[in-house]
Motif scaffolding. Structure first.
Motif, short mmCIF file in Angstrom:
data_model
loop_
_atom_site.label_atom_id
_atom_site.label_comp_id
_atom_site.label_asym_id
_atom_site.label_seq_id
_atom_site.Cartn_x
_atom_site.Cartn_y
_atom_site.Cartn_z
N CYS A 84 173.32 -35.64 -4.84
CA CYS A 84 173.73 -34.26 -5.11
C CYS A 84 172.55 -33.47 -5.64
O CYS A 84 171.83 -33.94 -6.53
CB CYS A 84 174.86 -34.26 -6.14
SG CYS A 84 175.41 -32.61 -6.60
N PHE A 85 172.35 -32.29 -5.11
CA PHE A 85 171.35 -31.37 -5.66
C PHE A 85 172.10 -30.35 -6.49
O PHE A 85 172.72 -29.42 -5.97
CB PHE A 85 170.54 -30.70 -4.54
CG PHE A 85 169.40 -29.85 -5.05
CD1 PHE A 85 168.38 -30.44 -5.79
CD2 PHE A 85 169.35 -28.50 -4.82
CE1 PHE A 85 167.32 -29.68 -6.28
CE2 PHE A 85 168.29 -27.72 -5.30
CZ PHE A 85 167.28 -28.32 -6.04
N CYS A 129 163.17 -33.50 -4.76
CA CYS A 129 163.74 -33.28 -6.10
C CYS A 129 164.79 -34.35 -6.43
O CYS A 129 164.80 -34.91 -7.52
CB CYS A 129 164.36 -31.90 -6.20
SG CYS A 129 163.14 -30.58 -6.21
N VAL A 130 165.65 -34.63 -5.47
CA VAL A 130 166.71 -35.59 -5.72
C VAL A 130 166.14 -36.98 -6.02
O VAL A 130 166.67 -37.72 -6.84
CB VAL A 130 167.68 -35.62 -4.50
CG1 VAL A 130 168.62 -36.79 -4.59
CG2 VAL A 130 168.46 -34.32 -4.43
N TYR A 131 165.01 -37.32 -5.37
CA TYR A 131 164.38 -38.62 -5.60
C TYR A 131 163.35 -38.62 -6.72
O TYR A 131 162.62 -39.59 -6.90
CB TYR A 131 163.75 -39.14 -4.30
CG TYR A 131 164.76 -39.75 -3.35
CD1 TYR A 131 165.59 -40.78 -3.78
CD2 TYR A 131 164.90 -39.28 -2.06
CE1 TYR A 131 166.54 -41.34 -2.93
CE2 TYR A 131 165.84 -39.83 -1.20
CZ TYR A 131 166.65 -40.86 -1.64
OH TYR A 131 167.58 -41.40 -0.80
N GLY A 180 168.19 -30.04 -9.77
CA GLY A 180 168.83 -28.87 -9.19
C GLY A 180 167.99 -27.65 -9.50
O GLY A 180 166.81 -27.77 -9.83
N VAL A 181 168.62 -26.49 -9.39
CA VAL A 181 167.90 -25.23 -9.61
C VAL A 181 168.09 -24.81 -11.06
O VAL A 181 169.22 -24.63 -11.50
CB VAL A 181 168.45 -24.12 -8.69
CG1 VAL A 181 167.66 -22.83 -8.90
CG2 VAL A 181 168.42 -24.54 -7.23
N LEU A 182 167.00 -24.66 -11.78
CA LEU A 182 167.07 -24.05 -13.10
C LEU A 182 166.58 -22.61 -12.95
O LEU A 182 165.44 -22.37 -12.55
CB LEU A 182 166.24 -24.82 -14.12
CG LEU A 182 166.36 -24.31 -15.57
CD1 LEU A 182 167.80 -24.35 -16.08
CD2 LEU A 182 165.45 -25.11 -16.50
#
Ligand code: AMP
Ligand code: GLY
Length: 422
Positions: A89-90, A311-313, A266-268
């Motif tokens: 999940c992103f 990003c997920v990894y 995720g997106v900050l």
């Protein structure tokens, strides 16, 4: 890869459009999606706050990765529920998602992480909150603690206005539980910008700065909306300042979360205000902005799926984020009445003509197909988005495209991006 995008707005159409360009994509699902996402992938009728429904869908469709658009499913724990099922999940888990879900939580974490922000106090009791007003100056900012669809913030000019806001939140409970607690904070002044980082838990990739237009009326007048248009980059935060700004508002928050064994993937999104004292964080969001996402996707050259997978990894450092050295503008076309009660069901025409300019893309927000015709179904209907060699060129192309589109009661602001030209 098999991807599921959660949400139904212009942001999700922009994400779907960009993901569709990835050679790694095998199948794309959007839940619940809109008339525009139906052209990029397969819409599935599961609502974005139905956590068990989304998890079930991800399993049934053998989804490899879920990309979450809106904040509510994140605050409700969608990322945690997917993790249990070993679906990538992103988007952050419920704990870090409180950065958006609770203003008091966000302020307390900002202080702990030494992120610059306005001074504040938290209240649950009406008379104590009113006593605070008597001891401070005006204007003052009153914020409902919980999610209030962008309507929970009042910049009160005097005592009476502030008292009324507190009464609405703490006594009349117009925001329900979201207003059981309030933050009273110092009013700051300066230019605002949105600054978004794609985070892998520790490291991050920075997107260009952008600026939203929250009010319904030109020159920032009238009630707040979800956002009537956006442009990127925002001159108030130039590229030369990205790293330095991220070291103040992104890195310390990620490090602080990591120290408490929380990872933010995720997106900050830092909502910044540039004061005479430097940038201060007005709010964090834990997802892409809508409509900021639309110009950002137009500007991104990299494969979004590669970037998100890095990003997920936890490998954001091994991924580069390439962005066009141009400008992009998104003008939102809204339905008559929005942001109050609005009309629905009007036929939309002219999108193909608008897209004859190859540097224009019309993202759908509140649209649906009814008897084979595209009709309006939401308050924000379309996000007409253009690329240009500079902001002025992007604005010109964008409004030329807007002129070709029609539906009954169509409204838009004519001054989107003007602040960036000044
Ligand atoms: P927020 O949802 O916290 O971003 O607040 C919504 C809007 O209220 C912001 O975009 C600002 O325009 C305004 N605002 C929030 N906090 C402050 C503050 N401390 N000083 C001045 N304006 C603020
Ligand atoms: N455009 C502001 C937001 O997405 O919160």
């Amino acid at each position: 890869m098999r991807i599921l995008i959660v949400g139904s707005g212009g942001r999700e159409h922009a994400l779907a459009w960009k993901i569709k360009q990835s050679p790694r994509l095998e199948r794309l699902f959007i839940a619940p999606g809109n008339g525009g996402t139906a052209m990029e992938g397969e819409n599935v009728a599961v609502e974005s706050d139905d956590i068990p429904g989304l998890v079930k869908l991800a399993r049934e469709k053998n989804v490899d990765l879920v990309i979450v658009g809106p904040e509510l499913p994140l605050v409700l724990g969608l990322a945690d529920a997917l993790e249990k099922e070993k679906v990538l999940c992103f988007g952050p888990g419920a704990y870090p998602a409180q950065l958006e879900g609770s203003k008091a939580f966000a302020k307390s974490l900002m202080n702990e992480a030494e992120v610059p922000t306005a001074r504040y106090r938290v209240f649950e009791d009406f008379s104590q909150a009113v006593a605070q007003l008597r001891s401070g100056g005006f204007p003052v900012v009153i914020k409902a603690d919980g999610l209030a669809a962008g309507k929970g913030v009042v910049v009160a000019q005097d005592f009476e206005e502030a008292r009324e806001a507190l009464d609405d939140m703490l006594v009349k409970q117009v925001f329900g539980k979201a207003g059981d607690r309030v933050v009273i904070e110092e009013a700051l002044s300066g230019e605002e910008a949105s600054f978004l980082a794609l985070c892998d838990g520790r490291q991050f990739l920075l997107l260009p700065s952008s600026q939203d237009h929250k009010r319904i009326g030109e020159n920032d007048t009238g009630p707040n909306t979800g956002g009537m248009g956006a442009y990127s980059p925002a001159p108030v935060l130039p590229a030369a300042k990205y790293q330095e700004t991220a070291d103040m508002v992104i890195r310390p928050m990620l490090q602080h979360l990591e120290q408490t064994d929380q990872t933010f993937k995720g997106v900050l999104y830092a909502g910044l205000l540039f004061t005479a004292d430097g940038p201060k964080v007005l709010e964090y969001n834990v997802r892409f902005g809508d409509p900021e996402c639309q110009p950002l996707m137009m500007l991104m050259d990299s494969d979004l799926l590669n970037v998100i997978m890095a990003c997920v990894y936890g490998r954001a450092d091994q991924q580069e984020l390439r962005v066009k050295n141009e400008a992009s503008v998104c003008v939102v076309l809204s339905a008559k009445g929005y942001p109050r009660k609005y009309e629905k069901g009007h036929e939309i025409t002219g999108i193909e003509e608008a897209e004859e300019d190859s540097r224009v893309k019309v993202f759908h927000a509140g649209t649906t197909y009814k008897d084979g015709r595209l009709v309006t179904s939401g308050g924000r209907v379309l996000g007409v988005t253009a690329l240009g060699i500079d902001l002025q060129d992007a604005i010109k192309r964008c409004y030329q495209a807007v002129d070709r589109i029609h539906f009954e009661g169509m409204y838009y602001r004519r001054d989107i991006g003007q602040k960036g030209l000044r």
